[in-house]
Design a protein around this motif. Structure first.
Motif, PDB file in Angstrom:
ATOM      1  N   THR A  71       0.876  -1.174   0.000  1.00 13.75           N
ATOM      2  CA  THR A  71       0.000   0.000   0.000  1.00 13.75           C
ATOM      3  C   THR A  71       0.912   1.223   0.000  1.00 13.75           C
ATOM      4  O   THR A  71       1.731   1.395   0.896  1.00 13.75           O
ATOM      5  N   ALA A  72       0.782   2.015  -1.032  1.00 13.15           N
ATOM      6  CA  ALA A  72       1.698   3.139  -1.199  1.00 13.15           C
ATOM      7  C   ALA A  72       1.170   4.383  -0.499  1.00 13.15           C
ATOM      8  O   ALA A  72       0.080   4.369   0.080  1.00 13.15           O
ATOM      9  N   LEU A  73       1.949   5.450  -0.563  1.00 13.23           N
ATOM     10  CA  LEU A  73       1.602   6.704   0.111  1.00 13.23           C
ATOM     11  C   LEU A  73       0.250   7.262  -0.324  1.00 13.23           C
ATOM     12  O   LEU A  73      -0.368   8.037   0.398  1.00 13.23           O
ATOM     13  N   ASP A  74      -0.184   6.905  -1.529  1.00 15.31           N
ATOM     14  CA  ASP A  74      -1.486   7.396  -1.989  1.00 15.31           C
ATOM     15  C   ASP A  74      -2.630   6.550  -1.439  1.00 15.31           C
ATOM     16  O   ASP A  74      -3.766   6.667  -1.879  1.00 15.31           O
ATOM     17  N   SER A  75      -2.309   5.644  -0.471  1.00 10.16           N
ATOM     18  CA  SER A  75      -3.285   4.776   0.183  1.00 10.16           C
ATOM     19  C   SER A  75      -3.881   3.724  -0.752  1.00 10.16           C
ATOM     20  O   SER A  75      -4.868   3.087  -0.406  1.00 10.16           O
ATOM     21  N   GLU A 131      -3.518   0.134  -2.921  1.00 11.03           N
ATOM     22  CA  GLU A 131      -2.721  -1.086  -2.891  1.00 11.03           C
ATOM     23  C   GLU A 131      -2.250  -1.431  -4.305  1.00 11.03           C
ATOM     24  O   GLU A 131      -3.029  -1.386  -5.256  1.00 11.03           O
ATOM     25  N   GLY A 183       5.990   3.433   0.793  1.00 13.51           N
ATOM     26  CA  GLY A 183       4.843   2.735   1.350  1.00 13.51           C
ATOM     27  C   GLY A 183       4.165   3.574   2.413  1.00 13.51           C
ATOM     28  O   GLY A 183       4.796   4.426   3.054  1.00 13.51           O
ATOM     29  N   GLU A 184       2.885   3.306   2.607  1.00 13.09           N
ATOM     30  CA  GLU A 184       2.122   4.093   3.562  1.00 13.09           C
ATOM     31  C   GLU A 184       2.544   3.784   5.010  1.00 13.09           C
ATOM     32  O   GLU A 184       2.685   4.673   5.835  1.00 13.09           O
ATOM     33  N   GLU A 185       2.798   2.492   5.261  1.00 14.52           N
ATOM     34  CA  GLU A 185       3.019   2.055   6.633  1.00 14.52           C
ATOM     35  C   GLU A 185       4.254   2.705   7.261  1.00 14.52           C
ATOM     36  O   GLU A 185       4.226   3.096   8.418  1.00 14.52           O
ATOM     37  N   SER A 200       5.555   5.479   6.435  1.00 15.99           N
ATOM     38  CA  SER A 200       5.650   6.909   6.110  1.00 15.99           C
ATOM     39  C   SER A 200       5.695   7.748   7.390  1.00 15.99           C
ATOM     40  O   SER A 200       5.415   7.261   8.488  1.00 15.99           O
ATOM     41  N   SER A 224       4.694  10.159  10.237  1.00 14.14           N
ATOM     42  CA  SER A 224       3.459  10.597  10.897  1.00 14.14           C
ATOM     43  C   SER A 224       3.844  11.614  11.970  1.00 14.14           C
ATOM     44  O   SER A 224       5.025  11.853  12.216  1.00 14.14           O
TER      45      SER A 224
END
Ligand code: ZN
Lengths: 787, 340
Positions: free
Chosen positions: A281-285, A287, A312-314, A316, A318
């Motif tokens: 799952t990439a930064l654009d949410s 998959e 990846g989103e995970e 990234s 925060s």
């Protein structure tokens, strides 16, 4: 890419006006699409003194530098002490004068501006917070970032080197001979060592020739005003100081960077090929499903980024992130391009990597980012930068000749001029002998291979305008004319003079339509990726397009539609396609209205006129035989033969087909259509008729009128007459089929007699010839002399 | 006698047709005419007087016959003139000629461009519209996965066969089959997977190629300036560095905006210039691909016919070319402007 003029000036001194600059770089190959000044109109700086919130409204008490005023806003809540840009009622912003607005019981004395109001990509309901040092009451353009120009540049794909502020500045340096100003990259480390927190390895050096990582303890917060503004001007949305700084470095140097949250990484980092159907799952949410040709950045458990494309989103950044791993790498352009294309995921990073990012830029970019992090993210930098590579990256050596460059360009640039251009482009030139010199193309110039490339650099910096135009001296001789081309011109001219309009239709059409005119479906050529379904098959006939044109014109109110098209048709031929030429023609409606002829409707003989004209262009004559084509009227159509080859057809469209095209069948207004393969007509284009001797004695003509059965083809009678050795020509000049005898028609011919001797005909001889002609056709066709 | 002359003079003036003239003639010089009557009277006179009298009568007779002849010519002329006058027609009636028919503006523009290049010594060549990937891209120095392929979105028939995206593959085909030197232009349809207000999935280009010994970038400038000024008139022409994978150096060519004469308008996005074609010196890799010797080089150029036609005729929408509206096509008729 949009370049901020102010930002550019941090890299190089610019002495000319911005429009002169735009012109200069355009003429050097960086095409400027537009230059826009940021306009602030009557906007001034204020500060939030107090906020009252009620019913979803925020009522701001704003310090105007000259007292206080109240501004009501429905947008995202600002904070007390925030500096803002606002326009008071009665003042101007863009094309409007701000008017007093009431929100229930509250009255707003102005509006607070967002970055969106300046045409930037930002939420319209988020007031723009200015730098803390901004002066209440001052005009907004007293802030440097609002006193700026946005220069939009369109880059050609070879100029990856220029896709950054630094890159543009480098071209300006070469043009203006000013020195580049590199930003300060000094930073201090904190004692902790990077090895203590992370290790990394590359499994695929071919697709990842270099990978660097730095580690930093940081505090996540909003970026300072100037970073936010510059990103906004570049079309990038500010997020937080960490992400913003990576983007800031990308725009400044052209090095895509990525920050991982170090606490989200399991174990060590590996740059490897993705597994089949591996998901991330990439930064654009979203998959993405990967394949084994794609490169990923991975920790011990999973992929944490699609290399060179998106993180990846995970992992990234925060609000809670405290330690980051800062990636700066060089990926193989083709690998990134393939991945981005397959995933349909195009980012600022992939755009640059697939065009080429300087492999020697990684560490400089990281250093600059670390410097900014220490200034704006309370950074504590771990000692050491992981730098994985198999070898160093050398400049490309190209040997050139001064004479070779001038010969290719047709220029007279002297050696010193060329040498200086190379120096200013940082190509490190070295003279070898009187004529040769060596240059070392910097590693950011992926487009430099040979002398021609170097010549272009010389030409674009010296200016294409400084090469004087000449006319070539050629040894080419004229070849014979191109027959297809000449034929097309002849047909277009001849048919248009006959009153037909040339049309041009798309070469692709709808298969269901095509099948109406061509049953040989196996020969159809289909497109793999049509734009729309009714443009999915290559035409095998011109007829479909002509029918579309007819329908279009009828709907536009046309009363007369005589059209033709000369073009290619396409047939499947094993793995390839056979192309051939056809002429299609169509007539429908009234003959052109005029004062000297009675109006009538086009009929079979009009369309036959077109096919006869086409025959004439190639000095040929067609044989007409009744056609059995299903889309034609069975009794009003013909197949056309040239010698024994069937070239096509003419005739009325079958009455049953009108409805398919949405045309109401009208007994009077028939659709006449014809189509001919042009191949052998093109071959015969230059056929000529040899001169025939003109008889010395005057022409003798006689008329012959007969009555024949209706089902006899006049063509047969005429050819019989013409076969008579004493007949020069026979012209049909009257046909009448409303006789009392219903199955008969009356025909009248004018005969020109051929005198095979040199003496004048006697009356008895003439009578004898006409009689013999009559006897022949009487015997053959049972015609009778008209009484 | 004087009174007879006077009488004749006044009578002859009022005569308007041949018949009255004939009567007038016989009433003076006919068998029973007044002059004849004088001759008869003369018999009774003495010889001397007779001679004198005779001479005067003959003079008068001669005079009358002359006048009658003149009058007769006058009447002839008058009658002819009146006959012509009665044949008056309305010359403003439309001609007895077909007002219809036109060559498509695209064909018209292609012919015009070809004629210019033919006058400069270029041949005309035609290439296929369905091409191998190899000719459309690879041999033109555009390998698979080259970012330049983004510039041209392509229709495919299968993995190796496509609808040509430009007329440039004709360069490869001709050079493969023809030893240098070569010099030609090649017009034709090209296809790109793109359709909006300014793009049509099918449009037309014309390609040009000149390969010989000693061809220089300055020659490319010379030929294209000549061509553009022949096509558009006396416009400024400028060459700007650009990029095409199959040329090096490459250039984009601008002409001074023909709408605003360089002052800046909407058509030229207020730049005063209009981009009209791309060109460059043929890339060494392309020449190597067709196995041309190192002593040969040259230039290539390509332009969009629709753009040229739009600029020349002031057409503002590319879709018009393929809708084939008769009202549009009729404007390019040899009888352009006449009503349908
Ligand atoms: Zn203009």
């Amino acid at each position: 890419m949009i370049v901020s003029y102010n930002w550019l000036k941090e890299f190089i001194d610019i002495e000319c006006s911005v429009s002169e600059l735009a012109d200069k770089i355009t003429m050097a190959g960086l095409e400027v699409d537009s230059v826009k000044k940021i306009e602030t109109y009557d906007a001034v700086i204020g500060q939030i003194a107090k906020i009252t919130s009620k019913n979803g409204l925020n009522i701001y008490k704003v310090d105007t530098g000259n007292g206080f005023t109240e501004i009501v806003s429905t947008g995202k809540r600002l904070n007390v002490n925030d500096k803002i840009a606002f326009v008071e009622n009665g003042k101007k912003f863009k094309d409007t004068i701000i008017k007093s607005k009431e929100f229930g019981e509250f009255k707003s004395n102005g509006v607070i501006l967002s970055a969106y109001d300046f045409g930037m990509d930002a939420p319209s309901d988020e007031g723009l917070v200015l730098e803390e040092t901004a002066k209440n009451g001052a005009k907004l353009n007293s802030i440097d970032e609002f006193n700026d120009y946005l220069i939009e540049i369109e880059f050609t794909p070879n100029r990856a080197d220029a896709l950054s502020i630094l890159g543009v500045a480098r071209d300006i340096k070469a043009l203006t001979k000013k020195e580049l100003k590199y930003p300060n990259k000094d930073f201090k480390t904190n004692g902790k060592k990077i090895e203590d927190i992370i290790s990394a390895k590359i499994e695929n050096y071919a697709n990842c020739p270099r990978y660097t990582l730095a580690a930093v303890d940081i505090k996540v917060k909003p970026s300072p005003f100037f970073i936010k503004m510059r990103l906004l001007k570049s079309g990038i949305r500010p997020i937080n100081n960490i992400v913003d700084i990576t983007n800031y470095v990308l725009m400044a140097f052209g090095q895509p960077m990525h920050a991982f949250d170090a606490d989200k990484i399991d174990g060590s980092i590996t740059i490897r090929n993705a597994q089949i159907q591996e998901k991330i799952t990439a930064l654009d949410s979203k998959e993405y499903e990967l394949d084994e040709d794609m490169l990923v950045i991975s920790d011990d458990k999973k992929a944490i980024a699609i290399a060179g494309v998106m993180g990846g989103e995970e992992s990234s950044i925060s609000d809670k992130t405290t330690t980051i791993l800062l990636e700066s790498a060089h990926f193989n352009p083709t690998s990134v391009r393939l991945t981005a294309r397959k995933l349909k995921l195009h980012t600022e990073a992939s755009h640059r990597f697939e065009r080429g990012v300087d492999p020697n830029l990684c560490i400089d970019a990281t250093s600059y980012a670390l410097k900014l992090l220490s200034l704006y993210a309370d950074a504590k930098i771990y000692e050491g930068i992981i730098d994985l590579k198999e070898h160093s990256f050398e400049s490309k050596k190209i040997i050139c000749k001064y004479s070779g460059i001038n010969k290719l360009l047709g220029s007279n640039f002297n050696k010193d001029e060329i040498f200086e251009v190379m120096q200013n482009l940082q190509f490190k030139p070295q003279n070898q002998d009187n004529d040769s010199f060596i240059v070392y193309a910097p590693t950011y110039r992926f487009d430099m291979e040979n002398e021609a490339d170097v010549a272009e650099e010389v030409a674009r910096i010296m200016g294409y305008g400084n090469i004087t135009a000449t006319m070539p001296v050629v040894s080419v001789s004229f070849k014979e004319e191109n027959k297809i081309n000449s034929y097309q011109k002849r047909v277009a001219e001849a048919l248009s003079y006959m009153g037909m309009f040339e049309v041009i239709n798309y070469s692709f059409t709808e298969s269901s339509r095509l099948k109406l005119f061509d049953k040989d479906e196996d020969k159809f050529v289909y497109l793999k990726n049509p734009l729309i379904e009714n443009q999915s098959v290559m035409r095998t006939t011109i007829a479909c397009g002509l029918m579309d044109n007819l329908v279009f014109n009828i709907n536009k109110g046309a009363k007369t539609v005589p059209i033709f098209e000369f073009g290619r048709v396409f047939f499947k031929d094993k793995d390839y396609v056979k192309e051939s030429y056809k002429i299609g023609f169509l007539m429908w409606g009234n003959t052109p209205l005029n004062w000297f002829e009675k109006e009538r409707f086009y009929d079979f003989y009009d369309i036959k006129g077109v096919s006869e004209a086409i025959a004439g262009i190639s000095n040929s004559s067609f044989i007409y035989k009744r056609s059995e084509k299903e889309f034609l009227h069975p009794k009003r159509s013909a197949d056309l033969f040239l010698q024994n080859e069937n070239l096509g057809y003419i005739g009325e469209l079958h009455p049953d087909l009108y409805e398919v095209f949405g045309i109401k069948f009208d007994r009077k207004k028939r659709i006449l259509i014809g189509e001919l393969s042009a191949g052998c007509l093109i071959e015969r284009l230059n056929n000529i008729n040899m001169y025939k001797k003109i008889p010395k004695i005057p022409t003798v003509t006689r008329d012959l009128a007969v009555v024949a059965d209706k089902d006899i083809d006049v063509q047969d009678i005429i050819s019989t007459i013409k076969n008579n050795e004493n007949i020069y020509s026979a012209t049909l000049f009257d046909v009448y089929d409303q006789l009392k005898e219903k199955n008969k028609k009356s025909l009248a011919f004018r005969l020109i007699l051929k005198n095979n001797s040199d003496s004048t005909f006697k009356d008895t001889e003439i009578d004898e010839i006409v009689n013999s002609v009559y006897n022949e056709i009487e015997n053959k066709f049972n015609v009778k002399l008209r009484g | 006698m004087n009174s007879i002359k006077k009488e004749f003079d006044s009578l002859v003036k009022s005569v308007e047709d041949k018949e009255s003239l004939k009567q007038l003639k016989s009433s003076f010089v006919g068998k029973k005419g007044k002059i004849t009557h004088f001759f008869k009277q003369m018999n009774g006179l003495p010889d001397v007087s007779k001679r004198e009298f005779g001479r005067k009568i003959n003079e008068l007779k001669g005079y009358i016959e002359d006048e009658i002849r003149k009058k007769s010519q006058e009447i002839d002329k008058f009658v002819k003139q009146r006959a012509l006058e009665q044949e008056l027609i309305d010359i403003s009636l439309p001609a007895r000629i077909n007002k219809f028919g036109a060559v498509h503006p695209i064909t018209k523009t292609i012919i015009e461009i070809e004629n210019i290049f033919q006058s400069l010594g270029f041949n005309v060549e035609i290439g296929p519209e369905i091409e191998y990937d190899k000719y459309n891209f690879e041999m033109l120095n555009i390998p698979k996965e080259h970012p330049a392929r983004d510039m041209q979105d392509t229709f495919y028939v299968n993995d190796n066969v496509l609808l040509r995206t430009h007329t440039s593959p004709t360069q490869i085909r001709i050079m493969k089959d023809t030893p240098p030197p070569v010099m030609f232009v090649s017009p034709g349809k090209v296809y790109r997977r793109d359709s909006d207000i300014t793009h049509s999935p099918m449009f037309h280009q014309i390609e040009g190629l000149l390969i010989d010994k000693n061809i220089r970038f300055s020659d490319l400038k010379g030929v294209l300036i000549q061509f553009l000024q022949m096509f558009f008139g006396d416009v400024p022409v400028r060459f700007r560095p650009s990029y095409f994978p199959f040329t090096e150096p490459s250039a984009e060519v601008d002409i001074g905006c023909i709408m605003c004469k360089g002052k800046g308008c909407r058509v030229c996005s207020h730049t005063g210039f209009l981009e009209v074609l791309g060109c460059g010196m043929v890339h060494p890799n392309v020449l190597a691909n067709v196995e041309y010797g190192k002593e040969y080089n040259g230039f290539a150029f390509g332009l969009g016919i629709e753009r040229f036609a739009m600029l020349k005729y002031g057409i503002d929408n590319i879709k018009l070319f393929f809708e084939n509206d008769i009202r549009f096509l009729n404007q390019f008729s040899y009888m352009a402007g006449k009503t349908l």
